[in-house]
Write a protein that holds these residues in place. Structure first.
Motif, PDB file in Angstrom:
ATOM      1  N   LEU A 292       0.715  -1.221  -0.050  1.00 28.13           N
ATOM      2  CA  LEU A 292       0.091  -0.082   0.006  1.00 28.13           C
ATOM      3  C   LEU A 292       0.601   1.001  -0.094  1.00 28.13           C
ATOM      4  O   LEU A 292       1.110   2.097  -0.548  1.00 28.13           O
ATOM      5  N   THR A 293       1.733   1.233   0.519  1.00 32.21           N
ATOM      6  CA  THR A 293       2.837   2.101   0.911  1.00 32.21           C
ATOM      7  C   THR A 293       3.827   2.699  -0.904  1.00 32.21           C
ATOM      8  O   THR A 293       3.513   3.664  -1.102  1.00 32.21           O
TER       9      THR A 293
ATOM     10  N   ALA B  68      -6.410   2.803   9.847  1.00 24.98           N
ATOM     11  CA  ALA B  68      -5.019   3.021   9.161  1.00 24.98           C
ATOM     12  C   ALA B  68      -4.675   4.819   8.536  1.00 24.98           C
ATOM     13  O   ALA B  68      -5.738   4.996   8.924  1.00 24.98           O
ATOM     14  N   VAL B  69      -3.186   4.979   9.320  1.00 21.83           N
ATOM     15  CA  VAL B  69      -2.945   6.136   8.244  1.00 21.83           C
ATOM     16  C   VAL B  69      -2.055   6.409   8.147  1.00 21.83           C
ATOM     17  O   VAL B  69      -1.301   6.192   7.997  1.00 21.83           O
ATOM     18  N   LEU B  70      -2.642   7.092   6.796  1.00 21.11           N
ATOM     19  CA  LEU B  70      -1.364   7.521   5.743  1.00 21.11           C
ATOM     20  C   LEU B  70      -1.065   8.889   5.774  1.00 21.11           C
ATOM     21  O   LEU B  70      -1.890   9.784   5.641  1.00 21.11           O
ATOM     22  N   ILE B  71       0.408   9.359   6.064  1.00 20.39           N
ATOM     23  CA  ILE B  71       1.146  10.281   6.285  1.00 20.39           C
ATOM     24  C   ILE B  71       1.667  10.563   4.564  1.00 20.39           C
ATOM     25  O   ILE B  71       3.061   9.581   4.942  1.00 20.39           O
ATOM     26  N   THR B  72       2.337  11.597   4.603  1.00 18.22           N
ATOM     27  CA  THR B  72       3.884  12.330   3.493  1.00 18.22           C
ATOM     28  C   THR B  72       3.674  12.991   4.109  1.00 18.22           C
ATOM     29  O   THR B  72       3.814  13.965   4.286  1.00 18.22           O
ATOM     30  N   ALA B  73       5.810  13.348   4.270  1.00 15.08           N
ATOM     31  CA  ALA B  73       6.325  14.476   4.734  1.00 15.08           C
ATOM     32  C   ALA B  73       7.121  14.783   3.695  1.00 15.08           C
ATOM     33  O   ALA B  73       7.428  13.722   2.864  1.00 15.08           O
TER      34      ALA B  73
ATOM     35  N   THR C 142       7.658  18.138   7.897  1.00 21.87           N
ATOM     36  CA  THR C 142       5.937  19.074   7.041  1.00 21.87           C
ATOM     37  C   THR C 142       5.056  18.154   6.611  1.00 21.87           C
ATOM     38  O   THR C 142       5.723  17.839   5.408  1.00 21.87           O
ATOM     39  N   ILE C 143       4.026  17.414   6.413  1.00 19.11           N
ATOM     40  CA  ILE C 143       2.895  16.729   6.904  1.00 19.11           C
ATOM     41  C   ILE C 143       2.639  17.146   5.310  1.00 19.11           C
ATOM     42  O   ILE C 143       2.146  18.629   5.553  1.00 19.11           O
ATOM     43  N   ILE C 144       2.330  16.591   4.237  1.00 17.43           N
ATOM     44  CA  ILE C 144       1.913  17.256   2.932  1.00 17.43           C
ATOM     45  C   ILE C 144       0.924  16.707   2.257  1.00 17.43           C
ATOM     46  O   ILE C 144       0.044  16.551   1.320  1.00 17.43           O
ATOM     47  N   ALA C 145       0.648  15.099   3.139  1.00 22.12           N
ATOM     48  CA  ALA C 145      -0.952  14.502   2.390  1.00 22.12           C
ATOM     49  C   ALA C 145      -1.128  13.732   3.867  1.00 22.12           C
ATOM     50  O   ALA C 145      -0.241  12.843   4.604  1.00 22.12           O
ATOM     51  N   ARG C 146      -2.300  13.405   3.787  1.00 21.87           N
ATOM     52  CA  ARG C 146      -3.135  12.763   5.215  1.00 21.87           C
ATOM     53  C   ARG C 146      -3.736  11.988   4.640  1.00 21.87           C
ATOM     54  O   ARG C 146      -5.007  12.887   3.893  1.00 21.87           O
TER      55      ARG C 146
ATOM     56  N   ILE D  72       2.495   4.444   6.126  1.00 23.25           N
ATOM     57  CA  ILE D  72       1.236   4.448   6.219  1.00 23.25           C
ATOM     58  C   ILE D  72       0.813   3.229   7.982  1.00 23.25           C
ATOM     59  O   ILE D  72       1.695   2.504   7.286  1.00 23.25           O
ATOM     60  N   GLY D  73       0.424   3.202   8.409  1.00 24.64           N
ATOM     61  CA  GLY D  73      -0.099   2.732  10.312  1.00 24.64           C
ATOM     62  C   GLY D  73      -0.518   2.604   9.982  1.00 24.64           C
ATOM     63  O   GLY D  73      -1.610   2.438   9.881  1.00 24.64           O
TER      64      GLY D  73
END
Length: 937
Positions: A55-56, A199-204, A209-213, A270-271
């Motif tokens: 997924l990631t 699930a939590v999706l984070i793009t940094a 700095t988070i740019i997508a979540r 992704i967590g």
């Protein structure tokens, strides 16, 4: 009197022993259950890691695709001329681009000092990017760069900045074009990915700095990721890790970079809560432990009532019998009388088991013998086949290699067994030299058959490279589970080399090694098409040797060929690597000077002319000065088509010849009028008028059988001639080059076929002679390139009801070699119908015999220059004899043309040539309709 309680727990009794055994039997299932639950939790975590990683990677790929799309857009925009205009034009152009591209906040152009010279969105304050890292990287690396998170003061949107250098014509960075990508648009790229519950999706970005979540992107975009998460993102890069997030929930996180380093330094994670992953395994463990407790209680109750003397006695009998069987006595029996109770049934089953063991032992010995024979047969088969075979286990480790695989990989079977297949079977792309995915791993991943991609090369252990083709398939057991992989491959180095050689021959002249006319015109036409999109300055040179005919007529074709080869060696170092030098036919050469100014073009042309002028050709005791006339055409638009451009170059070359030869003439529009007045260049107009006034005629010349041991039939070759306005016949050699140059040949060939078929069909219907009458018709290279030409021929056969076997189509040997694919297609379509095929001027090419075995032909017409010289030249005579010998072995008949005297005819008969043609046998006569006053040239 009641028994004391301790008597029930006598450890010597079977009852107690059974109880103890039951208790002991329960312990392993409990341990296994606990261990299995632990394994289930580990398996669940591993599966979650795999799913999270996929997924990631999917999320990273989706976001990378967005950034790569921006990279491609900026790359295209960097070449647009509007960016180099004034600020107003640039602003309007970028505003239009912004309206057409959803997901972008702004586009702009910054100078090298960082000042923004134009922008799609009006900027309130003076903007300067000099301090931005991505701006510096674009200039320093001369490549695309991504910036970190920003919040636009003017646009009031979350965004990331992207930049791409703008080059001038000399490849120097002139400015930097930038774009602001809306993070809400980037976030939508991952919105379609189905995330597990919780699930939590984070793009940094590179600063954390988070740019997508996902979820709640509006709440988190622009905030900083937790330090622990960001540290692991930077450290792990690509992998998984358990972390306790800021909300106190322990999650299993997977990490992946977004694209390669030249795309971005962003990371995506992704967590999933760990408790959600192991919850099913914990629940299953509790269910299994409860079930075991109930089973243990029931087993203890049953064992309590079973152990009595009768059971014990009979059990001893069973033990005694078992000991005998263990000692190898399969004739032993329990001796217990069979009844209906359990021990009796056990005894019966025990005795039946012994009988079955006796039978199974016999069957096992027979099966072992059969299995050994099958194994030996399979082993011999694998070691005898021509393909290489490798088998692996389900982990991809090698179990077996046959001798062919040993030879190709450089590993022996003993050395390779147990090693990973990737270590032994090393493959890469033969052109890019990039590694290729191992087919064994692909089979294990895809659970299906796979084949190698094209151009794969096997790198042997000893450094030798083999071009290989292969396929791999899974090995499954009876349940359908994969237990290994079989890999089958073979060496295709020879066939791949032949394919490369055929491709080279199709685009190159076999005598000089230069590009041929077909490839030259293809490149020239491609450049003309490109001018419609981008203006460039090109030049075309048309070179015609001035003294070639004298050398050819004086010393023969061999001297002429050697002259052309030496001229080629002189010309090649004088043109640039980006230029195209080609032999256009005979003594004509062409040079396409790409991206060449008029001044440079005339300088190169003069250098070519002077070099040839200074050259003196030496052949035996003769020395020949050589000159060249060069026509030069400069062009920077697509106003002239390919035929017009070639005609202009030909015209300029003619003017150079007419002005005294050995000079360079730059084309001018009025040159065409001069050529028309001189009456020598406008062959295209003369050919067109010949069509309009019906001035084309056909001449027939008989081909006779000169060998008594073969079947005789009427055989004529047709030759095309053209009458001028005074009725004089012009030979084919005079107008054929112009007809080919101006693309008249497909039309001429169709006229010849229609005329021949109509007259020949009428003659056959009225003839009483039972002997077949075959007409030989030559087919030009231009017609072979026409995809509809074969269909036209078949339509004419049907229309005139002409038997296929009465027509023999002839193709020039050099045409067949340089256009082998089309020639094979032509032959493959008409030969099965009954048509006969001939190769004419055979022996003139450099690789005649090498390609003859690929062409299914009936006749070889030997090059007439050999036949003319064979009476006085032993070499020519030997060449003809070699052609006859090889043709005889291949079952192909030979035809000698240009037979002009009886001495030559006698020599041909002694060699064994089948057919002859020439003035010593018969002259050319008019074909239908009669030519009247026209005489054969």
């Amino acid at each position: 009197m009641k028994k004391p309680l301790r008597s029930y727990f006598n450890f010597d009794s079977l009852r107690v022993r059974l109880l103890v055994l039951v208790l002991l039997a329960i312990v392993p299932p409990v341990i296994l259950t606990v261990y299995g639950a632990w394994k289930e939790r580990q398996q669940a975590i591993h599966m979650a890691e795999d799913n999270l990683q996929q997924l990631t990677q999917l999320a990273a790929t989706s976001e990378a695709r967005s950034i790569e799309g921006a990279q491609q857009l900026l790359s295209v925009l960097s070449t647009i001329p509007e960016l180099r205009g004034d600020a107003k034009t640039c602003n309007q152009f970028l505003a239009g681009i912004l309206r057409k591209n959803e997901g972008y906040v702004n586009f702009g152009l910054a100078q090298l000092d960082g000042s923004v010279s134009c922008s799609a969105v009006p900027l309130g304050d003076k903007f300067n990017l000099a301090g931005r890292p991505h701006f510096k990287r674009s200039i320093q690396d001369r490549a695309f760069a991504t910036g970190d998170y920003v919040f636009g003061n003017d646009t009031r949107k979350h965004a990331i900045n992207l930049s791409y250098p703008v080059f001038d014509n000399n490849g120097v960075v002139q400015a930097v074009i930038f774009a602001a990508l809306d993070l809400s648009y980037l976030d939508r790229f991952v919105s379609d990915i189905a995330l597990p519950d919780g699930a939590v999706l984070i793009t940094a970005d590179g600063n954390g700095t988070i740019i997508a979540r996902r979820p709640e992107p509006e709440k988190w975009i622009g905030t900083r990721a937790s330090q622990a998460l960001f540290d692991v993102m930077i450290k792990v890069g690509f992998g998984t890790s358990e972390l306790t997030d800021s909300d106190g929930i322990t999650r299993l996180h997977a990490f992946a970079p977004i694209g390669t380093n030249n795309i971005s330094n962003f990371k995506v994670s992704i967590g999933i809560p760990v408790k959600d992953i192991v919850a099913p395994a914990n629940h299953l463990q509790m269910m299994e432990l409860s079930t075991l407790a109930i089973i243990a209680l029931l087993a203890l109750l049953a064992a309590w009532f079973v152990g009595d003397v009768i059971i014990l006695r009979r059990v001893k009998a069973l033990v005694k019998t078992a000991n005998k069987i263990a000692a190898g006595d399969l004739d032993a029996r329990t001796g217990i009388k069979y009844g209906k109770e359990e021990i009796s049934q056990l005894a019966r089953a025990f005795d039946s088991m012994v009988i079955s063991l006796q039978q199974h032992e016999s069957d096992r010995e027979l099966s072992q013998a059969i299995l050994f024979a099958e194994k030996e047969r399979a082993q011999v088969t694998l070691e005898s086949i021509a393909d290489a075979v490798i088998t692996t286990d389900k982990l991809g480790n090698i179990e077996y290699m046959n001798p062919v695989a040993e030879a190709l990989t450089g590993w022996s079977n003993i050395e390779a067994v147990g090693l990973p297949s990737t270590r032994v079977f090393k493959i890469l792309n033969g052109y890019t030299r990039e590694p290729v995915l191992n087919p064994v791993e692909l089979v294990l991943q895809q659970q299906s058959n796979v084949e190698l991609i094209k151009d794969t090369v096997l790198l042997s252990r000893d450094g030798i490279e083999y071009a290989v083709e292969d396929s791999a398939a899974p090995i499954r057991n009876r349940e359908g589970l994969i237990i290994g992989v079989v890999l089958v491959f073979h060496d295709v180095s020879d066939s791949r080399k032949l394919a490369i050689q055929l491709s080279h021959q199709a685009a190159h002249d076999p005598l000089t090694g230069l590009f041929n006319r077909r490839e030259f015109e293809r490149r020239l036409e491609l450049a003309i098409d490109t001018l419609a999109r981008q203006s460039k300055q090109h030049a075309l040179l048309y070179l015609d040797l001035d003294q070639f005919k004298i050398v050819n007529d004086t010393c023969g074709h061999s001297a002429g060929d050697e002259l052309l080869r030496q001229i080629t060696a002189l010309l090649q170092p004088l043109v640039r690597d980006s230029d195209t030098l080609a032999r256009l036919g005979g003594d004509e050469f062409g040079a396409f000077l790409e991206n060449c100014s008029p001044e440079s073009a005339i300088r190169i042309a003069e250098k070519l002319r002077q070099t040839i002028c200074d050259f003196h050709f030496v052949w035996q005791d003769k020395i020949f000065p050589i000159g060249v006339s060069i026509g030069l055409v400069n062009f920077n638009t697509n106003a002239l088509s390919l035929p017009d451009l070639l005609s202009a170059a030909d015209t300029a070359c003619y003017v150079a010849k007419d002005a005294g030869r050995n000079r360079v003439h730059i084309y001018r529009p009025e040159d065409h009028q001069l050529a028309v007045r001189e009456g020598e260049v406008k062959w295209n107009e003369r050919i067109q008028k010949a069509f309009e006034n019906d001035r084309f005629h056909l001449l027939a010349q008989r081909i006779v059988n000169i060998r008594s041991d073969q079947k005789d039939f009427l055989f004529d070759e047709l030759t095309l001639v053209m009458a001028d306005e005074f009725g004089r016949l012009i030979p084919t050699s005079a107008f054929l080059p112009a007809a080919e140059r101006y693309h008249f040949m497909p039309t001429i060939d169709r006229w010849i076929i229609r005329t021949t078929f109509a007259q020949h069909a009428a003659t056959i219907r009225n003839a009483r002679d039972a002997h077949p009458h075959v007409m030989l018709i030559r087919v030009s290279s231009n017609s072979l390139d026409d995809e509809s030409f074969v269909d036209f021929i078949q339509e004419q056969f049907v229309h005139y009801a002409l038997p296929y076997q009465t027509i023999c189509f002839a193709i020039a040997e050099t045409t067949a070699i340089t256009n082998l694919t089309r020639a094979l297609h032509f032959i493959g379509k008409l030969k099965p119908l009954g048509c006969q095929i001939a190769l004419y001027d055979f022996g003139s090419g450099m690789s005649s015999f090498a390609y003859l075995k690929h062409l299914n032909v009936d006749f070889l017409k030997i090059d007439g220059s050999y036949v003319k010289g064979m009476a006085n030249d032993l070499v020519d005579c030997a060449k003809i004899e070699a052609i006859q010998n090889i043709s005889s072995v291949m079952g192909i008949e030979t035809i000698a043309q240009n037979v002009e005297d009886e001495i030559t005819l006698d020599k041909l008969k002694k060699i064994g040539i089948g057919y002859a043609q020439g003035s010593a046998i018969s002259h050319k006569i008019s074909f239908y309709p009669p030519a009247g006053k026209h005489q054969a040239p």
